[in-house]
Design a protein around this motif. Sequence first.
Motif, mmCIF file in Angstrom:
data_model
loop_
_atom_site.group_PDB
_atom_site.id
_atom_site.type_symbol
_atom_site.label_atom_id
_atom_site.label_comp_id
_atom_site.label_asym_id
_atom_site.label_seq_id
_atom_site.Cartn_x
_atom_site.Cartn_y
_atom_site.Cartn_z
ATOM 1 N N ASN A 26 -4.523 -0.543 3.419
ATOM 2 C CA ASN A 26 -3.071 -0.546 3.545
ATOM 3 C C ASN A 26 -2.574 -1.945 3.171
ATOM 4 O O ASN A 26 -3.308 -2.932 3.292
ATOM 5 N N TYR A 115 1.864 5.891 0.463
ATOM 6 C CA TYR A 115 3.202 6.055 1.003
ATOM 7 C C TYR A 115 3.842 4.679 0.978
ATOM 8 O O TYR A 115 3.276 3.711 1.485
ATOM 9 N N VAL A 117 7.227 1.989 1.433
ATOM 10 C CA VAL A 117 8.433 1.778 2.233
ATOM 11 C C VAL A 117 9.010 0.393 1.954
ATOM 12 O O VAL A 117 8.263 -0.570 1.776
ATOM 13 N N ALA A 148 9.396 1.876 10.932
ATOM 14 C CA ALA A 148 8.802 2.314 9.669
ATOM 15 C C ALA A 148 7.316 2.592 9.834
ATOM 16 O O ALA A 148 6.784 3.568 9.282
ATOM 17 N N ARG A 152 5.548 6.612 9.548
ATOM 18 C CA ARG A 152 4.765 6.838 8.328
ATOM 19 C C ARG A 152 3.843 8.043 8.488
ATOM 20 O O ARG A 152 3.387 8.350 9.588
ATOM 21 N N PHE A 158 -0.785 3.152 3.054
ATOM 22 C CA PHE A 158 0.625 2.790 2.917
ATOM 23 C C PHE A 158 0.803 1.376 2.388
ATOM 24 O O PHE A 158 -0.062 0.505 2.551
ATOM 25 N N MET A 160 4.041 -1.415 2.642
ATOM 26 C CA MET A 160 5.345 -1.685 3.237
ATOM 27 C C MET A 160 5.844 -3.069 2.827
ATOM 28 O O MET A 160 5.140 -4.066 2.981
#
Length: 450
Positions: A26, A115, A117, A148, A152, A158, A160
């Motif tokens: 991540n 993902y 953000v 956030a 998720r 992810f 961010m």
Amino acid sequence: MRVINVFIFLSLITFEVLGQRMDQPNFIIIIADDAAWDDSGVYGNDMIQTPNINKLGEEGLVFDNAFLTTSSCSPSRCSILTGRYPHSTGAPELHVPLPEDQLLFAGELQKVGYYTVAAGKYHIGPPRKDFDKIYGHQVSGCEYWVQALEERPKDQPFFMWLASKDPHRSYEENIIPNPHDPKEVKVPPYLPDNDSVRKDLALYYDEIARLDSYLGKVMEALKEQGVDENTMVIYMTDNGRPFPRDKTRLYDSGIKTPFIVRWPNQVKSGRTAAMISSIDIAPTLCELAGAALPKAFQGISFASVLEEADLKGRDYIVGEHNWHDYQAYERALRTDKFLYIRNEFPFLNASPPADAVSSISYQEMIRLHNEAKLEEVQMDCFVLPRPEEELYDVLSDPFQLNNLAMDDTYAKVLAEMRSKLNTWKKEFEDELPKDYTPDGFNRWTGKRIR
């Protein structure tokens, strides 16, 4: 460049923590808004309350030679997210929206299952599909960071982009439980050491402390979710502090950035002198995620430095100063020993950005200038005409106060730096704009004029 060896094997290993595949790390970038590179304990300022940034530094790899491509808010952010120099992004000036055809590395991460953000200060133009979700901001820009993380999908890696508004002006008193004492701030030598400047710096410190508290909440949330070990957290800034001779400028006080990488699974704690540029983030994260490296990227991956901190990194970085409230066109080339700056508009004084012009610090400097009470090293913003070229020995002159460009002893160095910048300009097709954007604010009052 060498790649972290473990990624050779990660494709063969798959296990889950809270439903998330662990064959991809991540990524979180926590980016401050107008924070100096050295305004935290881990970079030597023990007067400022940054316990969480300090802890990040203790647990991560601290870069001592990380630089931005510009000391200007939106151009810097666009440059980071695209992995391209400001003049190449189509958004080199403040508030210019990033053109839709410019690739964001967040979108490349999406293609390999991430993902993505953005939460906090956005400032790159209209919302982009490169982010699956965009959270707004309130006062500090940090209010939705933990939310956030909580919202998720737990079955995807992810990325961010957590963007603070702190410590951008304007400032208010008592925003943290224990405000900084103006008597206990560090005043750089190019600012006058008086009550007005100290008060201004103390309020600026308060905002960094507020940002620090939100960074701590993010780290707690990662640990509670069981993903902190395989999450690469980067702390950095978009440009220098919003004070005279800092923000928008090409000295270290403008384009040098704090840069801490914490990733317990792969990166050993410590410090590195490796030189990197903010455009190197895009190719690095894409490489580590197993994403494609678009030809549009102009940066160089520093994945090998994360494995071997003793590596040198880049030979030099280049910074730009384009329009930010005022007409400007400067370029800087920085090595590990020297800084070279070329100014195409020497007939203009080096006014701070408009918000800093209206600050109590600069208005006090104007008063002292009018009374002939400023020291020579504090006169930089008022010099006219300015030198067309500047050269500094950054080892003996860390604040870059002694211009060596006219010193015959450094003629060879000057010629080499000049040649390197010319080569860079040709390689990256950097040319002086034919149409200049005029000043948008008064250089002495900070008031809007158009």
